[in-house]
Scaffold this motif. Sequence first.
Motif, PDB file in Angstrom:
ATOM      1  N   THR A   2     -53.228 -23.781 -35.206  1.00  0.00           N
ATOM      2  CA  THR A   2     -54.297 -23.179 -35.946  1.00  0.00           C
ATOM      3  C   THR A   2     -55.713 -22.908 -35.780  1.00  0.00           C
ATOM      4  O   THR A   2     -56.107 -23.860 -34.488  1.00  0.00           O
ATOM      5  N   GLN A   3     -56.358 -21.914 -35.809  1.00  0.00           N
ATOM      6  CA  GLN A   3     -57.717 -21.957 -35.479  1.00  0.00           C
ATOM      7  C   GLN A   3     -58.452 -23.343 -35.932  1.00  0.00           C
ATOM      8  O   GLN A   3     -59.278 -23.597 -35.117  1.00  0.00           O
ATOM      9  N   ARG A   4     -58.282 -23.801 -37.053  1.00  0.00           N
ATOM     10  CA  ARG A   4     -59.045 -25.086 -37.374  1.00  0.00           C
ATOM     11  C   ARG A   4     -58.799 -26.066 -36.352  1.00  0.00           C
ATOM     12  O   ARG A   4     -59.415 -26.967 -35.761  1.00  0.00           O
ATOM     13  N   GLU A   5     -57.555 -26.215 -35.845  1.00  0.00           N
ATOM     14  CA  GLU A   5     -57.068 -27.268 -34.947  1.00  0.00           C
ATOM     15  C   GLU A   5     -57.477 -26.833 -33.382  1.00  0.00           C
ATOM     16  O   GLU A   5     -57.824 -28.079 -32.644  1.00  0.00           O
ATOM     17  N   HIS A   6     -58.191 -25.857 -33.179  1.00  0.00           N
ATOM     18  CA  HIS A   6     -59.153 -25.341 -32.029  1.00  0.00           C
ATOM     19  C   HIS A   6     -60.160 -26.024 -31.853  1.00  0.00           C
ATOM     20  O   HIS A   6     -60.955 -25.982 -31.029  1.00  0.00           O
ATOM     21  N   GLY A   7     -60.842 -26.596 -33.367  1.00  0.00           N
ATOM     22  CA  GLY A   7     -62.181 -26.971 -33.272  1.00  0.00           C
ATOM     23  C   GLY A   7     -62.589 -28.474 -32.608  1.00  0.00           C
ATOM     24  O   GLY A   7     -61.754 -29.180 -32.442  1.00  0.00           O
ATOM     25  N   ALA A   8     -63.924 -28.575 -32.576  1.00  0.00           N
ATOM     26  CA  ALA A   8     -64.383 -29.953 -31.980  1.00  0.00           C
ATOM     27  C   ALA A   8     -65.195 -30.438 -32.875  1.00  0.00           C
ATOM     28  O   ALA A   8     -65.695 -29.863 -34.067  1.00  0.00           O
ATOM     29  N   ASP A   9     -65.585 -31.564 -32.720  1.00  0.00           N
ATOM     30  CA  ASP A   9     -66.547 -32.381 -33.391  1.00  0.00           C
ATOM     31  C   ASP A   9     -67.881 -32.477 -32.573  1.00  0.00           C
ATOM     32  O   ASP A   9     -68.012 -32.344 -31.454  1.00  0.00           O
ATOM     33  N   LEU A  10     -69.100 -32.426 -33.290  1.00  0.00           N
ATOM     34  CA  LEU A  10     -70.462 -32.026 -32.786  1.00  0.00           C
ATOM     35  C   LEU A  10     -71.529 -32.421 -33.536  1.00  0.00           C
ATOM     36  O   LEU A  10     -71.173 -32.111 -35.081  1.00  0.00           O
ATOM     37  N   ASP A  11     -72.658 -33.039 -33.372  1.00  0.00           N
ATOM     38  CA  ASP A  11     -73.855 -33.015 -34.140  1.00  0.00           C
ATOM     39  C   ASP A  11     -74.934 -32.403 -33.461  1.00  0.00           C
ATOM     40  O   ASP A  11     -75.149 -32.354 -32.192  1.00  0.00           O
ATOM     41  N   ILE A  12     -75.660 -31.519 -34.379  1.00  0.00           N
ATOM     42  CA  ILE A  12     -76.852 -30.592 -33.689  1.00  0.00           C
ATOM     43  C   ILE A  12     -78.015 -30.880 -34.566  1.00  0.00           C
ATOM     44  O   ILE A  12     -77.828 -30.911 -35.780  1.00  0.00           O
ATOM     45  N   HIS A  13     -79.182 -30.881 -33.797  1.00  0.00           N
ATOM     46  CA  HIS A  13     -80.291 -31.122 -34.512  1.00  0.00           C
ATOM     47  C   HIS A  13     -81.331 -30.069 -34.044  1.00  0.00           C
ATOM     48  O   HIS A  13     -81.606 -29.784 -32.827  1.00  0.00           O
TER      49      HIS A  13
END
Length: 458
Positions: A2-13
């Motif tokens: 699924t599209q969601r499973e293609h996602g990554a984790d990240l923090d942006i400031h």
Amino acid sequence: MTQREHGADLDIHARRAITPQGERSISIRVRHGRIAELAEYRPPVERTGHQSSESPDVPSVDLGEDEVLLPGLVDSHVHVNEPGRTEWEGFATATRAAAAGGITTIVDMPLNSIPPTTTVEALHTKQDAARGKLAVDVGFWGGAVPENLTALPDLYAHGVYGFKAFLSPSGVEEFGHLSATQYRQAAETIAELGGQIIVHAEDPNVLSEAPPAHGTEYANFLASRPDTAEHSAIQLVIDLARRTGVRSHVLHLSSASAVPLIADARAEGLPVTVETCPHYLTLTAERVPDGGTSYKCCPPIRDSVNRDRLWSALRSGLIDCVVSDHSPSTPELKHLDTGDFGTAWGGVSSLQVGLSAVWTEARQRGYTLADVVRWMAEGPARVAGISDKGRIAVGADADFAVLAPEETWNVSATALQHRNPVSAYDGAVLHGVVRRTWLRGHEVTGDSTPVGVMLSRT
């Protein structure tokens, strides 16, 4: 997957970010490729490897003071041309160019590929051609042509975002234009589906009565595509929206003198939306050089007074969005050697430079980056019906572009990611450099592994 499973984790400031509430200083938590949390900006704690203090295993990015975080742009009008005319462009090159220009979602037009996207089989052929090549996410428009008007429901059920129709010849034999009667039939069918028809609105009768384009003088080409051709065709679109209730979108408006027709339709409450393109907002007929066939497009780039009136329509909201109408070809088809506007292919290649071109002109006219985001991210996503794109908001896809708005760059057609080194912007000095782009938390700047997915209305 699924599209969601293609996602990554990240923090942006980001000290500066453009959100639906305006410009803010924010910190963003991305989880599984979606925006999970927005908070006031807080500088990340220095840690080895630039890791987030809240989540040690999650990459953390602190943008520079000269950078602005934008939502990834959405371009709902792109001619990728693969398969069949991949030498003109292609999914690999088009999506890399999009990513380099801060665009994270494109919707592919049903022509000029062979076959055109007018049947379910052709849609599958195009999806097969795209698989594994996408640097950004890609959706698909279907086509409404004389031969497939009874098959539109089946194509719509397979996930196209709507149907493109031409009211005048398209320029390629395999994608025929609709007569007024056929257009009404298509509108009635699409209205019953609850779908949308998007229209190349030029009247073929007006065009046939105009002098034919010829030679190297741009004025001759301009005379061959008069304003009245757009007026007449847009009036037909409005009349059929009134009669059938079909959601109707006018593509690539070039003639600002047609804006009052749109204003009247809106006042009447008709479901009519409109787009224009960077080349109509930033280029003018007066500055097209003799033989400058890289500027040729249909409908044409008009004069500076017309350009000013298009900007006024943007300000008032009568134009809903700004998209590229990226319509490339090989240099040979542009007839750069002869400079003959009558024989050259019509289309402007601008996918990678559109954001910078629009921002360069917008900033001179007193507009803000929030305006540009409204026109080039939120607006196209809304028109196409892609609800999780085009904005920085909790629950939306974590698609971002990092823009240095005050930095300038010199456009070189040979250095762009487009397949062919042809651009009306070649040699221009533009404000706004896209430094990084993320798609669902994955960085897609440069030659990264393709992580784009194919989107479907369903």
